[in-house]
Design an enzyme around this catalytic site. Structure first.
Site, mmCIF file in Angstrom:
data_model
loop_
_atom_site.group_PDB
_atom_site.id
_atom_site.type_symbol
_atom_site.label_atom_id
_atom_site.label_comp_id
_atom_site.label_asym_id
_atom_site.label_seq_id
_atom_site.Cartn_x
_atom_site.Cartn_y
_atom_site.Cartn_z
ATOM 1 N N GLY A 142 0.288 26.541 25.060
ATOM 2 C CA GLY A 142 1.278 25.557 24.627
ATOM 3 C C GLY A 142 1.158 25.166 23.173
ATOM 4 N N ASN A 179 7.854 19.444 26.097
ATOM 5 C CA ASN A 179 6.446 19.108 25.864
ATOM 6 C C ASN A 179 6.266 17.758 25.178
ATOM 7 O OD1 ASN A 179 5.254 21.267 27.079
ATOM 8 N ND2 ASN A 179 5.121 22.517 25.222
ATOM 9 N N LEU A 201 0.041 13.096 11.125
ATOM 10 C CA LEU A 201 -0.523 12.767 9.816
ATOM 11 C C LEU A 201 0.490 11.947 8.993
ATOM 12 C CD1 LEU A 201 -2.150 16.192 8.844
ATOM 13 C CD2 LEU A 201 -3.287 14.166 9.763
ATOM 14 N N LYS A 220 9.632 22.212 6.696
ATOM 15 C CA LYS A 220 8.688 21.156 6.336
ATOM 16 C C LYS A 220 8.528 21.048 4.822
ATOM 17 C CE LYS A 220 6.008 21.510 10.637
ATOM 18 N NZ LYS A 220 4.750 21.951 11.257
ATOM 19 N N ASP A 233 10.010 27.235 10.323
ATOM 20 C CA ASP A 233 9.495 25.897 10.570
ATOM 21 C C ASP A 233 8.726 25.374 9.347
ATOM 22 O OD1 ASP A 233 8.798 23.695 12.547
ATOM 23 O OD2 ASP A 233 6.794 24.352 11.987
ATOM 24 N N THR A 259 13.910 17.137 19.865
ATOM 25 C CA THR A 259 14.369 18.509 20.094
ATOM 26 C C THR A 259 14.269 19.310 18.800
ATOM 27 O OG1 THR A 259 16.682 18.207 19.430
ATOM 28 C CG2 THR A 259 16.085 17.516 21.662
ATOM 29 N N GLU A 271 5.938 27.158 19.802
ATOM 30 C CA GLU A 271 7.245 26.834 20.351
ATOM 31 C C GLU A 271 7.443 27.673 21.621
ATOM 32 O OE1 GLU A 271 9.388 24.601 19.310
ATOM 33 O OE2 GLU A 271 8.279 24.008 17.520
ATOM 34 N N GLY A 323 0.496 20.156 18.377
ATOM 35 C CA GLY A 323 0.189 19.630 19.701
ATOM 36 C C GLY A 323 1.088 18.480 20.073
#
Length: 803
Positions: A651, A460, A600, A669, A665, A542, A654, A784
């Site tokens: 979409g 994506n 951002l 972060k 995830d 990836t 993941e 996105g």
């Protein structure tokens, strides 16, 4: 407790007049501390005037007297302008006594006596600067280096560090809590005689003293800001090089470049101290830092020249083994620290040509005679030199071609490619080198820089970046004045590599036809060896653990990295710092703004706050655009599992939504952001709430989606409880002031800042020393492929500004 010292060295041009001395005091006020060391050269042209005095002694006493009176006047004016009260009288009395003693000298003088005469300039500089510092309430002591530096006379005298170290240690103890202003340029031999340390020996003595005193940094202040791509007096658009590899700097020094001198960098290479070059006239105009790295280079960085070169020609008898003899001769010269600027061996003529500066040629000639070299020796004058210096220059086909092309009509005697691959050196019959330097500089550096790009991941985000790059390529090249070529697209098992370039617009459609299988990191080595490009950049979009574990390999190949992959940034601190160091030590960049907050500027903001002096103490927010969308929609009317299915179909998640729902995830972060903030946080220290029931964690994706009612049931109970309290559920990351780190579902009041977002928005709240009572908040789209691809392109734009 050991004192961390720095050493500041000021050349003669930095002490040329009273205003220069005042400027040096201002520099020491701002950039030095009480225990620092200062090494000084003779002020202005003092050493030249002392040489005139010595020459006058041998020729005409009137000339000697005139030179001495000029010298006295210059030094007296410095003292009158700078020093007040009784200290002035003391300095003037000492100066007059020494001038009187010099005036009583008669020729001929021994070499040691002449060396002592030439050392007066440094003594006067040291004494005057220490007095001026004391006058400005900066406690200082003048120190003659001959009290502790030991060396024996020779063409290239070398300081005996073993003998010098304990003597220096005693001096440092004696002058604790004072800046010690030390004479450069000279040492003392075992007889007590003065030994001069050679051409611009003050720089060498500065780095030797720095190494002996175990300082953290030596800063050499002169009239230029550092090393340029060419002499800025010859090339108006020569570029200052902010970073220079130690081996490149050493090669430049070996080739007698004015800003770096032979042997100056030896003590740097043999110690842990940093070396910086700065301009005393404009301290903030930039600098060159000498980096202790030995990674692969891509070509020339500097064009250098000399106008006064001599050749030593050795003719060996035809019956001898010329190959052996010429190698033994070069090895002997290297051991004696008399390595030539360049050499040429003519096997058919049994001749060896050695190029030297005029200063060193005599010493090299004496050495060859002393070791009874089996050859007829001739010394020839009237030559010049031009050189291109930079790691990998001899392997860069474009730079080699450009260098030879510019010399095709010049009176070339011979061209030498260094065995180290660090320089191309041309020795020419006497000619003006200015035009040659300008031509070579333009040929090598003003042609458009070429950057090779490799994309890892064509899903994506990768697909959208390919579209974006195709749209933006022309504008980016126009804006940056360089060309960018996509040369590789890498998938998990296959890759497409084309050094001539791949059309980004059609890369996805053609990939299956053009790609071939690869093993391990073979594509990394192939990309690292690519020819015809000045820089190479890897884009990792990836989520691959395997690729993240190869980041050090990417750095070792001399490439830059832009990453949306969070694995390395949130790995153990040990690996994270290993990757950072791997890129930093070879002057390559690892950019990863896309790992947090998509497009951002959160990483940039946090880093800027920290580097500006702020101190971040706590972080919180909603870091997942996917989970933001899910919980904004989740009001109980639609089961949570159905929302997950809808987000997956659109979409927004993941490929396997469990990678969003398990909190890993968000945890990654939080770890990355904490580290950017200067806070230490290990991934295992974060308490993570997974939304994936254990029963569903290992199921195939279709089965997980089919059995999502279990997920809905668990969250429905928490939503009902929150709604009874007039609250909403949000998935929140927190790093608190006490160091506690959590990631999980929280019930928040509807008016809470974290509760009122647009679907897919991220929000980051930063508490710091400056934003203590009112946290700094950044919010906007955090999910996105569009914004993430944009973040990658933004980092590429940033990187291009640093190349």
């Amino acid at each position: 407790m050991s004192v961390e010292r720095q050493l500041h060295k000021f050349g003669g041009s930095s002490l040329a007049d009273p205003e220069c001395y005042r400027r040096v005091v201002d520099i020491l006020k701002e950039y030095s501390s009480t225990e620092d060391l200062v090494v000084v050269s003779a002020a202005g042209k003092t050493t030249n005037r002392l040489i005139e005095f010595l020459e006058g002694l041998n020729k005409d006493g009137r000339l000697a007297h005139e030179a001495l009176q000029n010298l006295k006047q210059f030094q007296t004016n410095l003292i009158d302008e700078l020093i007040t009260d009784e200290v002035k009288e003391t300095l003037l009395a000492e100066l007059n006594d020494e001038i009187r003693t010099l005036g009583e000298l008669t020729a001929p003088l021994s070499d040691a006596a002449q060396a002592a005469v030439l050392g007066h300039g440094e003594v006067w500089s040291s004494r005057l600067l220490a007095a001026l510092l004391n006058q400005q309430k900066l406690p200082a002591r003048a120190q003659d280096a001959r009290a502790f530096l030991r060396a024996e006379a020779g063409t290239q005298p070398e300081v005996d560090r073993g003998a010098s170290y304990p003597l220096l240690k005693a001096v440092l103890a004696q002058h604790a809590h004072h800046r010690i202003v030390i004479t450069g340029f000279m040492a003392q031999d075992h007889h007590g005689d003065t030994v001069l340390l050679g051409r611009n020996g003050s720089d060498y003595s500065a780095t030797v003293i720095g190494a002996l005193a175990q300082v953290s940094r030596v800063t050499i202040w002169s009239d230029v800001a550092g090393v340029y791509s060419a002499d800025p007096r010859l090339i108006s658009d020569a570029c200052l090089l902010p970073l220079l590899r130690l081996d490149e700097a050493s090669e430049l020094a070996r080739l007698a470049a004015p800003v770096l001198h032979s042997r100056t960098l030896q003590p740097v290479a043999q110690s842990a101290m940093d070396c910086h070059l700065r301009c005393s006239y404009q301290p903030e105009s930039g600098s060159t830092r000498i980096e202790r790295v030995l990674a692969s280079g891509r070509g020339a960085k500097i064009v250098s020249s000399l106008d006064d070169v001599m050749l030593i020609q050795l003719n060996f008898a035809s019956g001898h083994d010329f190959s052996r003899l010429h190698k033994e001769t070069l090895a002997s010269l290297k051991r004696a620290q008399l390595e030539p600027l360049a050499f040429e061996a003519q096997d058919d003529q049994h001749s060896l040509f050695l190029a030297y500066t005029a200063e060193i040629a005599g010493g090299a000639l004496r050495h060859l005679q002393d070791v009874a070299t089996e050859a007829e020796i001739k010394l020839k004058e009237g030559f010049s030199m031009v050189a291109a210096v930079g790691a990998g220059v001899t392997k860069n086909a474009n730079h080699c071609y450009g260098f030879y092309q510019q010399l095709k009509n010049a009176p070339v005697e011979f061209i030498c490619e260094s065995a180290s691959g660090l320089s191309l050196v041309a020795i020419l019959r006497k000619t003006s080198t200015e035009d040659l330097v300008q031509g070579i500089h333009k040929q090598l550096f003003q042609a458009q820089k070429r950057v090779a790009i490799a994309l890892c991941g064509k899903g994506n985000i990768g697909s959208r970046w390919l579209d974006l790059f195709a749209e933006q390529k022309t504008e980016l090249e126009k804006r940056r004045g360089m060309s960018f070529e996509l040369v590789a697209v890498i998938d998990s098992q296959t890759y497409w590599f084309n050094p001539q370039g791949i059309d980004a617009a059609s890369a996805n459609q053609r990939f299956d036809d053009e790609s071939i299988p690869y093993q391990g990191g073979e594509w990394i080595a192939q990309l690292g060896a690519i020819q015809g490009y000045d820089d190479a950049v890897v884009l990792d979009v990836t989520a691959s653990q395997e690729l993240a574990e190869r980041y050090v390999e990417i750095a070792e190949q001399g490439m830059h990295l832009i990453s949306a992959n969070k694995v390395a940034g949130s790995a153990s601190s040990e690996y994270y710092h290993q990757v950072q160091d791997a890129f930093a030590k070879i002057n390559r960049h690892w950019l990863y703004n896309a790992t947090v907050g998509a497009g951002l500027p959160i990483n940039h903001t946090v880093r800027d706050l920290r580097e500006s002096g702020d101190e971040i103490v706590a972080l919180s927010g909603i870091f997942s655009g996917t989970l933001s969308w899910l919980f904004q929609q989740y009001d109980g009317q639609v089961p949570f599992a159905e929302l997950v299915d809808l987000a997956w179909q659109q979409g927004l998640t993941e490929p396997d939504p469990r990678h969003d729902l398990d909190g890993s995830d968000v945890m990654r972060k939080l770890v990355i952001l904490a580290r950017e903030s200067g806070l230490s946080l290990e991934p295992e220290a974060v308490k993570v709430e997974s939304l994936v029931p254990e029963e569903l964690a290992e199921l195939p994706l279709d089965d997980f989606l089919d059995k999502g009612q279990l997920l809905s049931e668990r969250l429905a109970e928490r939503l009902e409880k929150a709604q009874r309290e007039d609250k909403v559920l949000r998935y929140v990351a927190r790093l608190e002031k006490n160091g506690k780190a959590t990631v999980g579902v929280e019930a928040l009041a509807k008016e809470h800042a974290l509760a009122n977002l647009l679907p897919c928005d991220n929000i980051f709240a930063i508490e710091s020393k400056w934003y203590k009572d009112n946290p700094l908040v950044i919010r906007g789209p955090g999910a996105g492929r569009e914004v993430t691809a944009g973040a990658i392109q933004s980092d590429l734009n940033l990187l291009s500004s640093q190349l």
